[in-house]
Design an enzyme around this catalytic site. Structure first.
Site: not given
Ligand SMILES: *Cc1c(COP(=O)(O)O)cnc(C)c1O
Length: 387
Positions: A56, A109, A182, A207
């Protein structure tokens, strides 16, 4: 070449491929092995080999990914998490305490909005929404002394609004707050927020960084070592870490990020060209278009304009739903950033939960995550869908 040299001197692709890992001294393995181990033998009590004690806290497969993430974002320290939302939650708890306040995008998001509105709020963290494209609105939403950070996505989802990272960093810093970006939609290949004044970068590596729709993950990258220490503590204390198998897949994806994103952008440009001349399309939303209100800022801070394209159909909601249902090369589905093209109807799918709120999206809107298939096939598929 040392880690430091990778970061300061090498190009993006070299860092993506080499940073964070030297071929294994024992075997010469060029790729970080999957260290499927929870614990490590100690050479006498407290005699840790390379600092590894319990997985961890740290695991070599994750360490390699974390080094590469730091290098591609031009940060000092990277952290890999079980998901993007786990990364976000750890950032919040590392920086904020109950009673604090944060500014978030008014088109965040959905999962990020839910985290602030349904989880962090109960914990005592207040939030105010503001449009990332409106620096004055963000400034007005800040409560000096109480606001710990301004949280920004750019481009946003699915309207692809653009926030000026340099200007927003200045506004946050003036008020003694941090800027969190982000960077999921742009990916570190197109935009490096830390070099523009941001303090913390977060990603859903699910992504573009992973890039193959085969693993869920998240990342945090920072430059400031005090922040890094707080995130190290909270990552271990909360425990939502990336496991070794997931770290391996994410790291494998990261190595090809540059070539993939260039092809995503090439294909998105061809799709945009087709859609802008289609008589059934009312509006194409893409930061690369001069008609996009954020075009100048996007051109200033992004290398190219990305692989996400949104558009509105003239014939309304039912026509948009029908078009999505007819797709054959594009797969009807949520998520984005993988090699395969995806099509979706935000109003009924990814953004259904925000119907009736300020975050509601137009009913005639379609969002495309343009993949890296043959561009002509993608255009032909859309032509049929809209026909
Ligand atoms: C998908 C996404 C998230 C969340 O991420 P997860 O891996 O699904 O927890 C946060 N910000 C953006 C812009 C996203 O597209």
């Amino acid at each position: 070449m040392s880690e430091q040299q990778h970061r300061s001197k090498s190009g993006f692709e070299t860092r993506a491929i080499h940073a964070g890992y030297e071929p294994d001294p024992m075997t010469g393995a060029v790729i970080p092995p999957i260290y499927a181990t929870s614990t490590y033998k100690q050479d006498g009590v407290g005699g840790l080999r390379g600092g590894y004690e319990y997985s961890r806290s740290a695991n070599p497969t994750r360490t390699a990914l974390e080094g590469a993430l730091a290098a591609v974002e031009e940060g000092e320290r990277g952290f890999a998490f079980a998901s993007g939302l786990a990364a976000e939650d750890t950032v919040v708890r590392s920086v904020c305490r109950p009673g604090d306040h944060v500014v978030i995008p008014d088109d965040a998001y959905g999962g990020t909005y839910r985290l602030f509105d349904k989880v962090e709020k109960v914990w005592g963290l207040e939030h105010s929404p503001a449009a990332v494209s409106d620096v004055d609105a963000v400034r007005a939403a800040i409560r000096p002394g109480q606001t710990k950070f301004v949280w920004v996505e750019t481009p946003t989802n699915p309207m692809l609004n653009i926030g000026d990272i340099e200007a927003l960093a200045a506004v946050a810093h003036e008020a003694g707050a941090l800027l969190v970006v982000d960077n999921t939609f742009a990916s570190p290949y197109l935009q490096q927020p830390l070099t523009l004044g941001a303090d913390i970068v977060v990603h859903s590596t699910t992504k573009y960084v992973g890039g193959h729709s085969d693993v869920v993950g998240g990342a945090v990258v920072v430059r400031d070592l005090d922040l890094a220490e707080s995130i190290t503590f909270h990552q271990n204390a909360i425990g939502a870490v990336a496991g070794p198998f997931d770290s391996f897949l994410t790291h494998r994806g990261l190595k090809t990020l540059g070539v993939r994103i260039d092809r995503h952008c090439d294909n998105a440009e061809k799709v945009v060209e087709f859609l802008t001349s289609h008589p059934g399309v009312a509006e194409v939303i893409y930061p690369g278009l001069e008609s996009h209100p954020g075009h100048a800022v996007a051109a200033k801070q992004m290398k190219r304009f990305g692989g996400i394209v949104s558009f509105r159909v003239k014939a309304g909601e039912q026509a948009a739903l029908d078009a999505c249902a007819k797709a054959e090369v594009f797969t009807l589905g949520e998520s984005l950033g993988g090699v395969e093209s995806l099509i979706e109807h935000p109003g009924r799918m990814t953004h259904a939960s925000v119907a009736g709120t300020d975050l509601e999206v137009p009913a005639d809107l379609i969002r495309l995550s343009v993949g890296i298939e043959t561009a002509d096939d993608l255009v032909a598929d859309l032509d049929r869908c809209l026909g």
